[in-house]
Design a protein around this motif. Structure first.
Motif, PDB file in Angstrom:
ATOM      1  N   TRP A 151      19.536  79.300  29.746  1.00  0.00           N
ATOM      2  CA  TRP A 151      19.281  77.981  30.380  1.00  0.00           C
ATOM      3  C   TRP A 151      19.736  77.911  31.621  1.00  0.00           C
ATOM      4  CZ3 TRP A 151      19.638  73.972  25.701  1.00  0.00           C
ATOM      5  CH2 TRP A 151      18.644  74.124  24.849  1.00  0.00           C
ATOM      6  N   PHE A 166      24.286  70.099  26.677  1.00  0.00           N
ATOM      7  CA  PHE A 166      23.594  71.477  26.327  1.00  0.00           C
ATOM      8  C   PHE A 166      23.166  71.255  24.872  1.00  0.00           C
ATOM      9  CE2 PHE A 166      25.855  72.468  29.955  1.00  0.00           C
ATOM     10  CZ  PHE A 166      25.135  73.058  30.805  1.00  0.00           C
ATOM     11  N   LYS A 169      18.810  74.505  20.729  1.00  0.00           N
ATOM     12  CA  LYS A 169      18.550  75.706  20.688  1.00  0.00           C
ATOM     13  C   LYS A 169      18.318  76.431  19.401  1.00  0.00           C
ATOM     14  CE  LYS A 169      18.514  79.771  23.864  1.00  0.00           C
ATOM     15  NZ  LYS A 169      17.051  79.730  24.046  1.00  0.00           N
ATOM     16  N   MET A 175      23.286  79.191  26.264  1.00  0.00           N
ATOM     17  CA  MET A 175      23.000  77.791  26.997  1.00  0.00           C
ATOM     18  C   MET A 175      23.568  77.886  28.439  1.00  0.00           C
ATOM     19  SD  MET A 175      23.885  75.405  23.890  1.00  0.00           S
ATOM     20  CE  MET A 175      22.625  74.851  22.814  1.00  0.00           C
ATOM     21  N   HIS A 200      23.163  74.874  18.475  1.00  0.00           N
ATOM     22  CA  HIS A 200      22.728  75.837  18.511  1.00  0.00           C
ATOM     23  C   HIS A 200      22.689  76.706  17.401  1.00  0.00           C
ATOM     24  CE1 HIS A 200      21.199  79.587  20.345  1.00  0.00           C
ATOM     25  NE2 HIS A 200      21.949  79.547  21.864  1.00  0.00           N
TER      26      HIS A 200
END
Length: 480
Positions: A151, A166, A169, A175, A200
């Protein structure tokens, strides 16, 4: 909306506005000359950036901005200063969303801040190595959930990534990456502070780190990065929530909670891992490489191993070695492990048996190991380790810690309202540290150690606690 525009020298500006939730420079700095401009389109934004001088504040009106493919917002040749950056900011925090393939593209710029935006682009936001002092603050990053998409990539010296979120995902990809120029260098002095990394959920075994600080070709490059006061929750995309693959870094005062990932010094030398809380997840701290310091950490409630001193497939990495060799694990040598508290984990202090080169010359002193599962110390082959002053307690066995280097005694830990267990009055850990040279002057709470230090991460004290496990109120776009 006041649409008046005027020119002052070479700078484009408008009426001064107040942005209460960002500081353009230092707390006392006042932008010089023209300092504030509102824009409401990508064209106006690009024009304002092209003419921005030090101290300029460009405010983007709230809304969603679809950035056309092949026409990113370009920040090229801009020259803010340390105290008078060029600030590009959302009208209200989280009020501006950028969609499309790209948002901002940086080139040959210094002293630029992006603040308050929601990034939803489908390619990496990159801060290249020909820039410096770029700041990403109070933004929300949830880029396209595409496999192998990293990212944010920071390659610029003295950049700062602070108070961002963040999150969410599900595919392979990192990230936040920090690297540098060429194939083997690291950016210098990057500061990652008070960010929130959450959710995540990539299910693979590798490649879903929240933070990756370097890669194997950059292992011997000294980054001098500081990663501090960040919160990780449900960081389940990789066994490494913070993956360090460079040298000379400081990983401190972070909280990792309910996460698969831990802190891993995978490549590189001379990093400090200090005063981190790792709670109620799976993996703790794992160490490879030389001359690290692992001090003042509190690791509790993990389902797997709290602290692993890694063995190697190579003795040491060295300049000029092959790429294949550089990817291998470097046995841990001359690592100091002191003043840590490891409490009720699936495994406590462990070595490795899957690699044949043993760690050497490490010091393991003045730690508290408490647990009811397996042996509290389960090292494989070691070379010339120094042990002293450790306290072991619980129904877990002693394992292979050398006789005479520990006491089997109740450390009298009492759990506080924040869930952290600290020393009670009368604990045998008080004033019983053994290292002649103090490796720490404060404890994990930020309290003074004094001349007679206590064993473990906590120093018994009636002083106010300055550092506790972080919560969402301490990090992310709304953090102090």
């Amino acid at each position: 909306m006041d649409r008046r525009r005027f020119l002052s020298g070479a700078t484009l500006g408008a009426a001064l506005i107040t942005v209460p939730w960002v500081t353009a420079g230092t707390a006392s700095a006042k932008p010089q000359g023209l300092c504030a401009l509102n824009v409401s389109s990508l064209t106006e934004l690009q024009t304002a950036i092209n003419r921005a001088a030090p101290g300029a504040v460009i405010t983007v009106e709230n809304g969603t901005y679809a950035v056309p493919s092949g026409k990113p917002i370009t920040v090229k040749g801009r020259r803010g200063t340390k105290d008078q950056p060029i600030t590009i900011i959302a009208q209200s925090r989280g009020g501006v969303t950028f969609t499309g393939e790209q948002s901002f593209v940086f080139d040959d710029s210094t002293g630029v801040t992006l603040s308050g935006f929601e990034f939803r682009q489908s390619t990496t936001l990159e801060i290249p190595a020909n820039c410096s002092r770029i700041r990403l603050t109070r933004n929300d990053f949830q880029l396209a959930d595409l496999p192998d998409l990293d990212w944010v990539m920071v390659r610029a010296d003295y950049s700062k990534v602070d108070r961002n979120h963040f999150h969410h995902k599900t595919t392979i990809g990192v990230m936040l990456c920090i690297e540098g120029a060429d194939d083997d260098k690291m950016a210098t002095g990057v500061h990652v502070v008070r960010n929130y990394f959450s959710d995540h959920s990539f299910a693979g075994d590798n490649g879903g780190e929240p933070i990756r600080l370097g890669v194997s070709p950059r292992a011997l490059s000294t980054a001098s990065a500081t990663v501090e006061y960040n919160l990780f929750e449900r960081a389940n995309g990789d066994p490494e929530a913070i993956s360090v693959k460079s040298s000379g870094n400081f990983i401190r005062h972070n909280t990792i909670r309910n996460s698969r990932g831990g802190i891993v010094l995978r490549h590189g030398n001379k990093s400090v891992v200090e005063a981190n809380f790792i709670l109620d997840g799976k993996d703790g701290i794992r160490i490879y490489g030389n001359d690290h310091k692992i001090v003042n950490n509190y690791i509790a409630g993990l389902s797997s191993r709290a602290l692993v001193v890694g063995s190697g497939t190579v003795r040491d990495h060295f300049p000029g070695e092959s790429k294949e060799s550089r990817r291998k694990n470097d046995a841990a040598d001359r690592v100091l492990i002191a003043h840590n508290t490891l409490l009720n984990n699936g495994g406590t202090l462990s070595g490795e048996t899957n690699r044949t080169i043993e760690p050497r010359d490490c010091t393991i002193s003045d730690n508290i190991f408490v647990g009811d599962n397996e042996d509290l110390v389960s090292m494989s082959t070691t070379g010339n380790f120094t042990w002293s002053g450790n306290i072991l307690w619980g129904s877990g066995g002693n394992g292979n810690i050398p006789a005479g280097t520990f006491r089997r005694v109740d450390p009298k830990l009492v759990q506080g309202t924040d869930g952290i267990s600290r020393l009670a009055a009368g604990s045998p850990a008080i004033d019983s540290a053994t290292l002649s040279t103090a490796p720490v002057t404060l404890d994990i709470d930020g309290q003074a150690r004094g001349s007679l230090r206590d064993v473990g991460a906590d120093e018994y004290s009636t002083a106010a606690i300055a550092n506790r496990p972080l919560t969402t109120a301490d990090v992310g776009p709304g953090a102090p």
